[in-house]
Scaffold this motif. Structure first.
Motif, PDB file in Angstrom:
ATOM      1  N   GLN A 237      10.435 -27.974  10.373  1.00 49.66           N
ATOM      2  CA  GLN A 237      11.097 -26.901   9.691  1.00 49.66           C
ATOM      3  C   GLN A 237      12.406 -26.861   9.613  1.00 49.66           C
ATOM      4  O   GLN A 237      13.356 -26.522   9.115  1.00 49.66           O
ATOM      5  CB  GLN A 237      10.527 -25.810  10.112  1.00 49.66           C
TER       6      GLN A 237
ATOM      7  N   ASP B  41       6.585 -29.374   7.704  1.00 54.74           N
ATOM      8  CA  ASP B  41       6.696 -27.834   7.955  1.00 54.74           C
ATOM      9  C   ASP B  41       7.646 -27.316   6.923  1.00 54.74           C
ATOM     10  O   ASP B  41       8.816 -27.545   6.982  1.00 54.74           O
ATOM     11  CB  ASP B  41       7.266 -27.585   9.555  1.00 54.74           C
ATOM     12  N   GLU B  42       7.040 -26.555   5.939  1.00 49.45           N
ATOM     13  CA  GLU B  42       8.030 -26.290   4.648  1.00 49.45           C
ATOM     14  C   GLU B  42       8.915 -27.037   4.308  1.00 49.45           C
ATOM     15  O   GLU B  42      10.189 -27.190   4.402  1.00 49.45           O
ATOM     16  CB  GLU B  42       8.772 -24.787   5.309  1.00 49.45           C
TER      17      GLU B  42
ATOM     18  N   SER C 230       3.847 -22.932  12.224  1.00 45.91           N
ATOM     19  CA  SER C 230       4.491 -23.952  12.746  1.00 45.91           C
ATOM     20  C   SER C 230       4.060 -24.200  14.347  1.00 45.91           C
ATOM     21  O   SER C 230       3.812 -25.443  14.585  1.00 45.91           O
ATOM     22  CB  SER C 230       6.034 -23.645  13.147  1.00 45.91           C
TER      23      SER C 230
HETATM   24 MG   LIG Z   1       7.234 -21.888  10.878  1.00 48.90          MG
END
Ligand SMILES: [Mg+2]
Ligand SMILES: Nc1ncnc2c1ncn2[C@@H]1O[C@H](COP(=O)(O)OP(=O)(O)OP(=O)(O)O)[C@@H](O)[C@H]1O
Length: 240
Positions: free
Chosen positions: A95, A169-170, A50
């Motif tokens: 995220q 992010d994810e 991240s």
């Molecule tokens: Mg992360």
């Protein structure tokens, strides 16, 4: 022709813990990314994924090294020019979603369009949400939504902007298996139509369907795999 849209040269990032101590999170990372390319970043929790995404996208200034987005270093721009670059050229799916709890789903999604004075099409937004199997009401406040629903709103908010560089992010971390596949398909299609997608994921199966995987360990870029397969990815991830 695929154009180079991102060039990262020797970036490091450390955070000051107190006056005398600092912690080195990213260590001398270099790579380039191109239009039409789908890149995955994989690595254990805490490896700096991240942090790296934030540094590349103009959100977090690295301690060392340079970043170019479409040949411009965002950290050399004035705050208003960086904000414009981030609004017009970049999409960032956080995220932690970063939604506005006091606004309904629809307003969260159109926020970037309102900020840049762009046209808003409710039909397009409904289509986009349907394509991700989103079924909640657009007038609901986002703090009434499930984690997976919030994630879809965060994704839609970026996709409506037609950004040519997308950091994710994810993006499938909170959704069910079938939504995961739908979201991946959308990102895959974008990367095939000129967009550069850079996605952090813990999902080896998804990473194996991207064009290149960057493997991060302890803040270092330890390997870049072209056209990765699951076995190679697992092997790299398991190395000490
Ligand atoms: Mg992360
Ligand atoms: N502002 C900060 N100050 C101090 N340390 C930080 C800060 N931001 C991140 N870190 C540390 O940097 C390391 C990497 O964090 P980062 O969030 O980039 O990891 P990650 O690879 O994204 O992990 P995850 O897979 O759990 O999301 C962690 O040890 C984290 O505690």
């Amino acid at each position: 022709m695929n154009e180079q849209v991102i060039k990262i040269n020797g970036i490091s990032k450390s955070f000051a813990l107190d006056k005398s101590k600092s912690v080195n999170i990213l260590k001398n990372i270099s790579f380039s990314a191109y239009s039409n390319e789908f890149i995955s970043i994989v690595g254990p929790s805490g490896s700096g994924k991240s942090t790296l995404l934030k540094c590349i996208s103009g959100l977090l200034k690295p301690t060392k090294g340079t970043i170019n987005i479409n040949s411009v270093d965002p950290y050399l721009l004035s705050p208003s020019k960086v904000a414009k670059m981030r609004r017009t050229e970049i999409g960032f799916i956080f995220q932690s979603y970063n939604l506005v709890p006091a606004l309904p789903v629809f307003e969260n999604i159109v926020l970037p369009l309102r900020l840049s004075g762009k046209k808003i099409s409710k039909t397009n937004i409904e289509k986009l949400l349907n394509s991700m199997n989103f079924s909640a009401d657009l007038e609901n406040f986002v703090n009434t939504l499930s984690g997976g629903e919030r994630q879809k709103v965060a994704i839609a908010r970026v996709l409506v902007t037609n950004a040519k560089i997308i950091f994710a992010d994810e993006p499938t971390g909170a959704v069910d298996e079938s939504s995961k596949r739908l979201i991946f398909k959308i990102l895959r299609k974008l990367a095939g139509s000129g967009v550069c997608v850079i996605m952090v994921t813990h999902d080896i199966d998804l990473a194996s369907k991207t064009d290149r995987s960057l493997i991060l360990k302890d803040g270092k870029l330890i390997k870049i795999l072209n056209r990765p397969n699951s076995a190679e990815l697992l092997e790299e991830m398991e190395k000490g």
